[in-house]
Design a protein around this motif. Sequence first.
Motif, PDB file in Angstrom:
ATOM      1  N   LEU A 113     -14.958 -16.873   3.768  1.00 46.54           N
ATOM      2  CA  LEU A 113     -14.183 -16.598   2.559  1.00 46.54           C
ATOM      3  C   LEU A 113     -15.126 -16.472   1.372  1.00 46.54           C
ATOM      4  CD1 LEU A 113     -11.341 -19.237   3.084  1.00 46.54           C
ATOM      5  CD2 LEU A 113     -11.516 -16.921   4.012  1.00 46.54           C
ATOM      6  N   VAL A 114     -14.958 -15.417   0.616  1.00 43.43           N
ATOM      7  CA  VAL A 114     -15.862 -15.139  -0.505  1.00 43.43           C
ATOM      8  C   VAL A 114     -15.040 -14.745  -1.729  1.00 43.43           C
ATOM      9  CG1 VAL A 114     -17.761 -13.708  -1.351  1.00 43.43           C
ATOM     10  CG2 VAL A 114     -17.689 -14.370   1.064  1.00 43.43           C
ATOM     11  N   GLU A 115     -15.408 -15.290  -2.871  1.00 44.62           N
ATOM     12  CA  GLU A 115     -14.826 -14.891  -4.148  1.00 44.62           C
ATOM     13  C   GLU A 115     -15.831 -15.188  -5.248  1.00 44.62           C
ATOM     14  OE1 GLU A 115     -11.295 -17.203  -4.576  1.00 44.62           O
ATOM     15  OE2 GLU A 115     -12.362 -18.988  -5.254  1.00 44.62           O
ATOM     16  N   SER A 116     -15.606 -14.667  -6.431  1.00 37.93           N
ATOM     17  CA  SER A 116     -16.483 -14.937  -7.566  1.00 37.93           C
ATOM     18  C   SER A 116     -16.347 -16.394  -8.001  1.00 37.93           C
ATOM     19  CB  SER A 116     -16.149 -14.016  -8.739  1.00 37.93           C
ATOM     20  OG  SER A 116     -16.376 -12.661  -8.401  1.00 37.93           O
ATOM     21  N   GLU A 117     -17.446 -16.980  -8.416  1.00 37.15           N
ATOM     22  CA  GLU A 117     -17.404 -18.333  -8.966  1.00 37.15           C
ATOM     23  C   GLU A 117     -16.619 -18.310 -10.273  1.00 37.15           C
ATOM     24  OE1 GLU A 117     -20.486 -21.850 -10.461  1.00 37.15           O
ATOM     25  OE2 GLU A 117     -21.133 -19.756 -10.380  1.00 37.15           O
ATOM     26  N   THR A 118     -15.801 -19.328 -10.473  1.00 37.67           N
ATOM     27  CA  THR A 118     -15.027 -19.443 -11.711  1.00 37.67           C
ATOM     28  C   THR A 118     -15.237 -20.830 -12.305  1.00 37.67           C
ATOM     29  OG1 THR A 118     -13.075 -20.177 -10.477  1.00 37.67           O
ATOM     30  CG2 THR A 118     -13.264 -17.819 -10.929  1.00 37.67           C
ATOM     31  N   GLY A 119     -14.758 -21.004 -13.536  1.00 33.52           N
ATOM     32  CA  GLY A 119     -14.852 -22.303 -14.168  1.00 33.52           C
ATOM     33  C   GLY A 119     -15.815 -22.309 -15.338  1.00 33.52           C
ATOM     34  N   HIS A 120     -15.904 -23.476 -15.987  1.00 31.86           N
ATOM     35  CA  HIS A 120     -16.748 -23.641 -17.162  1.00 31.86           C
ATOM     36  C   HIS A 120     -18.213 -23.454 -16.794  1.00 31.86           C
ATOM     37  CE1 HIS A 120     -18.106 -25.119 -21.025  1.00 31.86           C
ATOM     38  NE2 HIS A 120     -18.830 -26.045 -20.440  1.00 31.86           N
ATOM     39  N   ASN A 121     -18.921 -22.633 -17.587  1.00 31.28           N
ATOM     40  CA  ASN A 121     -20.337 -22.350 -17.353  1.00 31.28           C
ATOM     41  C   ASN A 121     -20.606 -21.836 -15.950  1.00 31.28           C
ATOM     42  OD1 ASN A 121     -21.224 -22.921 -19.913  1.00 31.28           O
ATOM     43  ND2 ASN A 121     -21.972 -24.976 -19.446  1.00 31.28           N
ATOM     44  N   SER A 122     -19.675 -21.036 -15.413  1.00 35.52           N
ATOM     45  CA  SER A 122     -19.913 -20.437 -14.108  1.00 35.52           C
ATOM     46  C   SER A 122     -21.025 -19.403 -14.207  1.00 35.52           C
ATOM     47  CB  SER A 122     -18.633 -19.785 -13.580  1.00 35.52           C
ATOM     48  OG  SER A 122     -18.213 -18.745 -14.445  1.00 35.52           O
ATOM     49  N   GLY A 123     -21.613 -19.069 -13.073  1.00 31.89           N
ATOM     50  CA  GLY A 123     -22.739 -18.155 -13.058  1.00 31.89           C
ATOM     51  C   GLY A 123     -24.032 -18.867 -13.414  1.00 31.89           C
ATOM     52  N   ILE A 124     -25.079 -18.084 -13.602  1.00 39.10           N
ATOM     53  CA  ILE A 124     -26.399 -18.622 -13.909  1.00 39.10           C
ATOM     54  C   ILE A 124     -26.875 -18.006 -15.216  1.00 39.10           C
ATOM     55  CG2 ILE A 124     -28.795 -18.817 -13.127  1.00 39.10           C
ATOM     56  CD1 ILE A 124     -27.766 -18.579 -10.264  1.00 39.10           C
ATOM     57  N   TRP A 125     -27.223 -18.861 -16.161  1.00 40.16           N
ATOM     58  CA  TRP A 125     -27.712 -18.399 -17.460  1.00 40.16           C
ATOM     59  C   TRP A 125     -29.222 -18.271 -17.387  1.00 40.16           C
ATOM     60  CZ3 TRP A 125     -24.401 -16.820 -21.195  1.00 40.16           C
ATOM     61  CH2 TRP A 125     -23.080 -17.224 -21.079  1.00 40.16           C
ATOM     62  N   CYS A 126     -29.711 -17.042 -17.486  1.00 41.99           N
ATOM     63  CA  CYS A 126     -31.146 -16.755 -17.378  1.00 41.99           C
ATOM     64  C   CYS A 126     -31.683 -16.352 -18.744  1.00 41.99           C
ATOM     65  CB  CYS A 126     -31.390 -15.634 -16.370  1.00 41.99           C
ATOM     66  SG  CYS A 126     -30.829 -16.001 -14.695  1.00 41.99           S
ATOM     67  N   VAL A 127     -32.794 -16.972 -19.122  1.00 46.33           N
ATOM     68  CA  VAL A 127     -33.418 -16.635 -20.402  1.00 46.33           C
ATOM     69  C   VAL A 127     -33.917 -15.193 -20.340  1.00 46.33           C
ATOM     70  CG1 VAL A 127     -35.221 -17.235 -22.057  1.00 46.33           C
ATOM     71  CG2 VAL A 127     -34.073 -19.037 -20.733  1.00 46.33           C
ATOM     72  N   ALA A 128     -33.573 -14.413 -21.355  1.00 41.25           N
ATOM     73  CA  ALA A 128     -33.895 -12.985 -21.391  1.00 41.25           C
ATOM     74  C   ALA A 128     -34.855 -12.682 -22.532  1.00 41.25           C
ATOM     75  CB  ALA A 128     -32.619 -12.157 -21.535  1.00 41.25           C
ATOM     76  N   LYS A 129     -35.613 -11.634 -22.357  1.00 38.31           N
ATOM     77  CA  LYS A 129     -36.531 -11.191 -23.391  1.00 38.31           C
ATOM     78  C   LYS A 129     -35.797 -10.299 -24.396  1.00 38.31           C
ATOM     79  CE  LYS A 129     -41.442 -10.026 -23.230  1.00 38.31           C
ATOM     80  NZ  LYS A 129     -42.495  -9.455 -22.350  1.00 38.31           N
ATOM     81  N   THR A 130     -35.150  -9.264 -23.863  1.00 40.92           N
ATOM     82  CA  THR A 130     -34.341  -8.350 -24.679  1.00 40.92           C
ATOM     83  C   THR A 130     -33.129  -7.936 -23.851  1.00 40.92           C
ATOM     84  OG1 THR A 130     -35.334  -6.276 -23.891  1.00 40.92           O
ATOM     85  CG2 THR A 130     -36.481  -7.438 -25.676  1.00 40.92           C
ATOM     86  N   ASP A 131     -32.246  -7.158 -24.468  1.00 39.32           N
ATOM     87  CA  ASP A 131     -31.098  -6.662 -23.718  1.00 39.32           C
ATOM     88  C   ASP A 131     -31.465  -5.446 -22.868  1.00 39.32           C
ATOM     89  OD1 ASP A 131     -31.446  -4.827 -25.717  1.00 39.32           O
ATOM     90  OD2 ASP A 131     -29.438  -5.025 -26.568  1.00 39.32           O
ATOM     91  N   ARG A 132     -32.758  -5.085 -22.857  1.00 35.56           N
ATOM     92  CA  ARG A 132     -33.223  -3.971 -22.034  1.00 35.56           C
ATOM     93  C   ARG A 132     -34.022  -4.440 -20.814  1.00 35.56           C
ATOM     94  NH1 ARG A 132     -33.376   1.073 -23.300  1.00 35.56           N
ATOM     95  NH2 ARG A 132     -35.421   1.346 -22.323  1.00 35.56           N
TER      96      ARG A 132
END
Length: 399
Positions: free
Chosen positions: A353-372
């Motif tokens: 069974l597979v579905e998208s993770e849901t809930g508070h702070n779901s997913g992984i927050w990755c530090v980014a350099k720019t939006d490109r």
Amino acid sequence: MRLLIRRTGITRPHSVQARRSTWIRLLSTEILHAELLPDRQSPHYVQESTSLSSLVWDKPLENVLIVKKPWDHNVRESLIQMASHIQRRYPRVNILVEEHVADEVQKQIGAAGVTAIHTGPGEVLRNKTDLLVTLGGDGTILHATSMFASGEVPPVLSFSLGTLGFLLPFDFKDFKTAFDMVYSSQASVVNRARLACQKMSIRKEITHLPSQSHIEHNSTHVYGNPDDYNLSPLTYAMNDINIHRGAEPHLTKLDIHVDGEFITRAIADGVTIATPTGSTAYSLSSGGSIVHPRVACILLTPICPRSLSFRPLIFPATSKICITASSESRGRGAELSVDGIAKGLVRPSDKILVESETGHNSGIWCVAKTDRDWVSGLNGLLGFNSSFGKGGEASGDVA
């Protein structure tokens, strides 16, 4: 490896032998148990544009887990350099490493002025880590995030020191600036979705109409009665979930339902279910689309299907996918892996069974350099639409 409960003091030398002993101790690093550290804190995230958010600490971060590419001399030197800088510039910040990394670096890290590092079992590290730093390639990120595969992942700051770096916006030479931006709540982050996965292992023949499983689904007749199955704990994937025939010589047969509706029976080497982040990994090698990480969706890509008309599919992120190993499959079944980590066999009549993770702070927050960052990776690393000529410039120029 010896874990200490507290730091020991250094006595004043009264002889040459005592001074030599003190010098040796100054070059050594104490390996302390991470259980002594304060529990992890989670930052909050403030949207600053359509693609990026700001990472904000409510109080200064204290515990930084550094995960490195294993047994690589250059990466080991980089870890020592970074740990030394953090301890000198941010004395209240604690350095955490995995136990095997503590064994690897403890003889060298003291010479760089690092007086103490913390380590412990995976469960302890998960409960203590405020910030996750990776030194290596994309595989190092997947290993690091898989340590948190059963729960919330701390924000991830990644540096390129490996062979592939599609998820790595920062060169290691910029680590001082990048870490200071994170520490001072001035860093931008992008959220990368994860998939929740659960295996239902059949334990007796089903002779009645099944009901709903632990993961919620819209149509109950497809998914089975929990009394008929052993339910595995939920696990999460940043990249992909793969069901593959493995060493079996025969193609596997997999019945695929989405939101309770039958889609197809896949007769293939297997299927991969991917996030947009994972769209540039195994799914891409199997002919799947490249998807921007801000597109909310789930990719389902066949792996070497028997039918040429079985093409890759993209479903909304709200979709619930159920894959059942057909009882008509030959052999023992298929192999399940989540972000490259083997999760055992999928035997005939077992369900994934597979579905998208849901809930508070779901997913992984990755530090980014720019939006490109994603576009840069698409062109620079994948060589998207590059010509075969010298220099590999993108095609599409007007003649």
